[in-house]
Design an enzyme around this catalytic site. Structure first.
Site: not given
Lengths: 262, 387
Positions: B128, B130, B135, B241, B282, B343, B366, B368
């Protein structure tokens, strides 16, 4: 050709469980299709896919709850299912081989299959006898612990696992009952399309009366007397994985125990 | 598996079967190998057709051999895949929601017949296109253009951050049709073997490593008229979409968080320090309580979204809220889970740090996190901050 596959929903016990009298408390149980039966279903579906006009029918003895498990077999390619249940089963701790044989034989008499496939055993009660007993009742030929199966016109050539790593190759005349061993094939996952189609396949709820049987079929000389957890005498650590990974784990343990220390 | 308020007990049988199948598939086919793929920066390509055979691509669509499952079943599938790895869910999201969905919704009959069955089976891989290098959050500013040339179009421009572009057979490229007044955005199905198409791979990612990412270069690529998606024009095409894909992400993030939680819970009840399991302290209990609560509220949001989507009432802004909340939740809780593992948590033996690092990608792809804040801000105030 018609193949009858016997399937069973078995209880799987969680790691932590509680024993309640002669049973394990419901909260520590999960239900799933018996592992061996998964291989029997796959064997049947593969035969159906390879041949023309093969119908695969699953039969189970189980309460309504078991329908979801049976539906998974339908999603994997079984055409339809028969589920036998009756109030008489409700109070029975242990359904013995003879009772199961009588019920399954009654279904087989109605269905008139050319081939019956069962799992070698059920993971919960592990009698490992129902398939062979069913063959005896039906007067069918049989082979137990089958790990390879080639179907011919009127016979099947099978490979059976015997004790001590010995295998037997044999021809069996049809109709026959084969008890299927794990590893004979690679059971598929149900596809999402299969799951969808399975919603429309028939699971025929069948009572003992429908099969010409009555409650006396559950009577048994066997009685479950006690359930207990054997005491463990020592701990076992099981390494899983390939040789490289397990060897590395073993080396770590040995080093921790002081082996090879300078 | 964590299902604290029993949402799954209200699932239908079919939905439970989908969940179980996906869970088994991930456990058996993905579980052991995914950490190695992550280290190597590879995607387990063999699962592309396996997932296709199982019907994992766009199972919520119907017709063309697609099963037409419920939106809940689809969400559960995304959840189970992402419990394995975000790369796996991304594969299914792109193929299903970003390529098959637009073909299904906006394509011609010929395009549907040609592509949907092959994409569904995983025989063909789609991507896809876009986002462009200049941009990202503002795709409306796209520079990729399509110019009329006889019976077809010539495409030029470049797209980046394209999941699966290096292995794709077809790219759905969004471009401005400069031959028309106002240069509307249109969708083009571009076979990647067309002359002038390049699909360079982006290497050296520190996140979503078990997923293939690349660029799409379009250097005067000719496509016939039949390659355009006939039924949509303007930004609503790609945005529709993205709503589909974001819906899947809102579900998927829960899977990743749940896997972190279960790993941390198992570890904490097993690992002993000061003479008892660390789960008995706890500080660790508070972490598990918070994690379980956050996951449960995210589940509630996802299940509600599914119901709205099923009956056709789902608004894109509601999807933004769920994507924004659930991914942030997974990102935060993965870090807490990693912390509980000490660790050991920084090794590939345990999943939380892999999920944690994946969530850095999911947080900003998709839409931000911040852009979803602005979408909600506009919806709540009626004032768009980004115009």
């Amino acid at each position: 050709m018609k193949i009858l596959v016997t399937v069973k929903e078995v209880a799987e016990v969680e790691d932590d469980f509680e024993i309640d009298g002669t049973s394990i408390s419901e909260s520590s149980l999960e239900y799933d299709l018996n592992e061996w039966d998964d291989y029997a279903v796959e064997a049947a579906v593969q035969i159906a896919e390879a041949g023309d006009d093969v119908e695969v029918v699953a039969v189970t003895i189980g309460p309504e709850r078991s329908e979801e498990t049976i539906r998974m077999a339908l999603a994997k390619g079984v055409d339809r299912a028969v589920r036998v249940w009756d109030d008489a089963f409700e109070d029975v701790d242990l359904l013995d081989v003879e009772s199961k044989t009588d019920v399954l034989a009654a279904v087989a008499a109605e269905e008139d299959p050319d081939l019956v496939l069962t799992g070698v055993q059920a993971a919960d009660d592990s009698f490992g006898a129902t398939g062979v007993s069913l063959a005896d009742e039906l007067g069918f030929e049989w082979a137990a612990v089958v790990n390879d199966l080639e179907l011919g016109e009127d016979t099947a050539s099978v490979r059976r696992e015997l004790e001590g790593g010995v295998e037997e190759l044999t021809e069996v005349e049809l109709p026959a009952v084969f008890t299927i061993q794990t590893g004979i094939n690679e059971p598929r996952y149900a596809s999402l399309r299969g799951i969808r189609q399975a919603q429309r396949k028939e699971i025929a709820a069948t009572g003992l009366g429908d099969l010409g049987l009555d409650a006396s079929v559950v009577e048994s000389d066997l009685r479950l007397t006690e359930m207990y957890e054997p005491e463990s005498e020592s701990d076992v650590t099981l390494f899983e994985g390939d040789a490289e990974a397990t060897a590395a784990e073993l080396a770590t343990v040995l080093r921790e125990k002081g082996v090879g220390a300078e | 598996m964590l299902d604290y308020v029993g949402l799954e007990s209200d699932l239908g049988e079919e939905e439970r079967m989908v969940r179980d199948t996906a869970r088994q598939f991930v456990e058996n086919e993905i579980g052991d190998d995914i950490a190695d793929h992550y280290i190597e920066g590879t995607f387990p390509k063999e699962v592309i057709t396996e997932m296709g055979e199982l019907g994992f691509y766009a199972p919520n669509l119907d017709g063309y051999g697609l099963p037409g499952l419920s939106e809940t079943a689809y969400g559960l599938l995304m959840q189970e895949l992402e419990a394995g790895d975000s790369g796996l869910r991304s594969m299914a999201s792109v193929q299903g929601a970003l390529v098959m969905y637009p073909i299904h919704a906006f394509g011609s009959e010929a395009q549907k017949d040609e592509w949907l069955p092959r994409l569904a089976d995983g025989e063909a891989v789609g991507c896809f296109g876009l986002t462009e290098p200049e941009h990202g959050s503002n795709p409306t500013g796209m520079e990729t253009k399509a110019e009329r040339d006889g019976d077809g179009y010539v495409l030029s421009g470049s797209k980046t951050w394209i999941t699966n572009s290096p292995i794709a057979d077809v790219a759905l490229v969004w471009a401005r049709d400069v031959s028309e007044e106002d240069a509307p955005v249109r969708g083009f199905l571009v076979e990647t073997d067309r002359e002038g198409v390049t699909t360079n791979k982006i290497d050296e990612k520190l996140s979503l490593r078990a997923s293939i990412t690349g660029e799409i270069g379009l250097s005067d690529v000719y496509v016939p008229e039949e390659s355009t998606l006939p039924e949509v024009e303007g930004m609503k095409g790609p945005l529709a979409c993205l709503t589909q894909a974001r819906y899947g992400i809102a579900w998927g993030a829960i899977g990743a968080a749940r896997d972190c939680f279960e790993t941390a819970r198992d570890y904490a009840t097993d690992r002993e320090q000061f003479g008892k399991p660390i789960a008995g302290f706890q500080l660790q209990q508070e972490k598990l309580a918070e994690m379980a609560t956050q996951i449960t509220t995210a589940q509630l949001l996802a299940h509600r979204l599914a119901d709205l989507k099923e009956r056709g009432d789902l608004r894109p802004q509601q999807v933004s809220m769920a994507k924004r909340n659930n991914v942030r939740m997974a990102r935060d809780q993965a870090r807490v889970a990693r912390e509980m593992l000490g660790g050991n948590g920084i090794t590939t033996d345990y999943s939380p740090m892999r999920h944690m690092s994946n969530m850095e990608t999911v947080y900003t792809y998709e839409g931000t996190h911040d852009i979803h804040s602005l979408i909600l801000g506009e919806d709540l105030t009626g004032i768009a901050a980004f115009q």
